[in-house]
Design a protein around this motif. Structure first.
Motif, PDB file in Angstrom:
ATOM      1  N   MET A   1      43.749  55.406  46.525  1.00 17.09           N
ATOM      2  CA  MET A   1      44.519  54.428  47.313  1.00 17.09           C
ATOM      3  C   MET A   1      44.203  54.580  48.809  1.00 17.09           C
ATOM      4  SD  MET A   1      46.799  52.697  45.261  1.00 17.09           S
ATOM      5  CE  MET A   1      48.428  52.463  45.924  1.00 17.09           C
TER       6      MET A   1
ATOM      7  N   ARG B   1      36.775  54.517  46.598  1.00 18.70           N
ATOM      8  CA  ARG B   1      36.967  53.248  45.874  1.00 18.70           C
ATOM      9  C   ARG B   1      35.611  52.568  45.652  1.00 18.70           C
ATOM     10  NH1 ARG B   1      41.390  52.711  49.271  1.00 18.70           N
ATOM     11  NH2 ARG B   1      40.415  51.111  50.578  1.00 18.70           N
TER      12      ARG B   1
ATOM     13  N   MET C   1      41.029  40.315  47.336  1.00 23.63           N
ATOM     14  CA  MET C   1      42.120  40.994  48.040  1.00 23.63           C
ATOM     15  C   MET C   1      42.535  40.242  49.306  1.00 23.63           C
ATOM     16  SD  MET C   1      42.759  43.176  45.829  1.00 23.63           S
ATOM     17  CE  MET C   1      44.233  43.765  46.659  1.00 23.63           C
TER      18      MET C   1
ATOM     19  N   GLU D   1      52.593  47.311  46.558  1.00 23.20           N
ATOM     20  CA  GLU D   1      51.408  48.066  46.994  1.00 23.20           C
ATOM     21  C   GLU D   1      50.158  47.360  46.484  1.00 23.20           C
ATOM     22  OE1 GLU D   1      51.443  52.534  46.867  1.00 23.20           O
ATOM     23  OE2 GLU D   1      53.238  52.136  45.714  1.00 23.20           O
TER      24      GLU D   1
ATOM     25  N   ARG E   1      47.177  47.621  47.267  1.00 17.37           N
ATOM     26  CA  ARG E   1      46.000  48.476  47.105  1.00 17.37           C
ATOM     27  C   ARG E   1      45.872  48.909  45.629  1.00 17.37           C
ATOM     28  NH1 ARG E   1      42.363  48.781  50.799  1.00 17.37           N
ATOM     29  NH2 ARG E   1      43.346  50.066  52.375  1.00 17.37           N
TER      30      ARG E   1
ATOM     31  N   GLU F   1      43.971  46.463  43.915  1.00 12.32           N
ATOM     32  CA  GLU F   1      42.530  46.573  44.215  1.00 12.32           C
ATOM     33  C   GLU F   1      41.846  47.528  43.230  1.00 12.32           C
ATOM     34  OE1 GLU F   1      41.413  47.463  48.331  1.00 12.32           O
ATOM     35  OE2 GLU F   1      39.515  48.275  47.583  1.00 12.32           O
TER      36      GLU F   1
END
Lengths: 86, 200
Positions: free
Chosen positions: A29, A35, A65, B24, B26, B29
């Motif tokens: 995260m 990532r 995103m 959240e 993320r 993602e």
């Protein structure tokens, strides 16, 4: 937790124990580099399994995103406007 | 043999989804990164234009995000996402006045047996993505792995075995299996990087 590519690999295989997996998720995260590594390993896996390869996975992720973030901002603004109007 | 409990895909994804629901994004993602390739594979069985496939993958994830509050975890996140992607692709075909060439079950079967001989035909749409050079480089990268690394990655990625099963076959500790699979992935990824469009 510092970057540990081996744990990212095992995370994708669901082969981490319950204690470590939480730390790995927290790290993913927070760490953009890991990532990206996760995406690279996923792409590699898809190519080994003879499946479809996304030509630019980073761009696709970013586009998705960004759209979601804009939607969130849009939603907030809508509710803010609604709140002010009432 | 593993001495600790491992979390499965469903639990891992469910934990991420709960975080997405709390705002959240993320966490979402991570799900995008994990599944975008698989969704592209699903959609590319239905829609043959690579550009359109990417658009529909994008649409799939945006629809999933919008509907995430309705996802209760009764099925695996992948299964739910699979349904969204198939419906998104079907809607696209319908907008062009065309129908789905394969049933949903056939698409799923095709993906589960990705190494089926008929799919290795270079004329399939999926191979429009996997260009010849990439496949050659991949083959070369796998062939150049040390025997231990090659066996470990093949057992994992082609046979789909768990680390524990690989441990039994290779006769080494699970930590060694984890390390071998990682090193194999790292070496292959390094070779493929120029062809994997901006990943890492």
């Amino acid at each position: 937790m510092t970057c540990n590519p081996e744990l990212v690999s095992a995370y994708l295989d669901d082969e981490l124990n319950d204690i470590i997996v939480e730390s790995v998720v927290e790290h993913l995260m927070a760490c953009g580099q890991c990532r990206q590594l996760m995406t690279l390993f996923c792409q590699t896996r898809e190519s080994i399994r003879n499946r479809c390869i996304v030509p630019n996975p980073e761009l696709l992720t970013k586009t998705i995103m960004t759209t979601i973030s804009n939607e969130k901002v849009g939603k907030k603004s809508f509710f803010r406007r609604l709140k002010h109007a009432s | 043999m593993a001495d600790v409990t491992t979390t499965n895909h469903k639990d891992l994804d469910w934990k991420l989804i709960q975080r997405v629901k709390k705002g959240e994004h993320r966490a979402f993602e991570l799900l995008v990164r994990k599944y975008q390739g698989r969704m592209a594979s699903v959609i590319s069985r239905i829609v043959f234009s690579p550009e359109k496939v990417e658009d529909l993958v994008q649409e799939t994830f945006i629809k999933a995000y919008r509907a995430i509050d309705s996802f209760r975890g009764d099925s695996a996140f992948y299964t739910w996402l699979f349904r969204i992607s198939v419906n998104t692709a079907k809607n696209h075909l319908a907008s062009l006045g065309r129908s789905l060439p394969l049933s949903d079950m056939e698409i799923e079967e095709v993906l589960n047996i990705g190494a089926a001989p008929q799919l290795k035909d270079d004329k399939t749409p999926e191979h429009a993505f996997l260009n010849h050079e990439l496949m050659e480089r991949l083959h070369h990268a796998i062939e150049n792995l040390t025997p231990h690394l090659k066996k470990a990655i093949e057992l994992r990625e082609i046979k789909g075995l768990s680390y524990e099963e690989i441990t039994e076959i290779m006769g080494c500790p699970i930590g060694t299996v984890r390390s071998r699979i990682f090193r194999a992935r790292e070496e292959i990824s390094e070779q493929l990087k120029p062809y994997l469009g901006g990943a890492a």
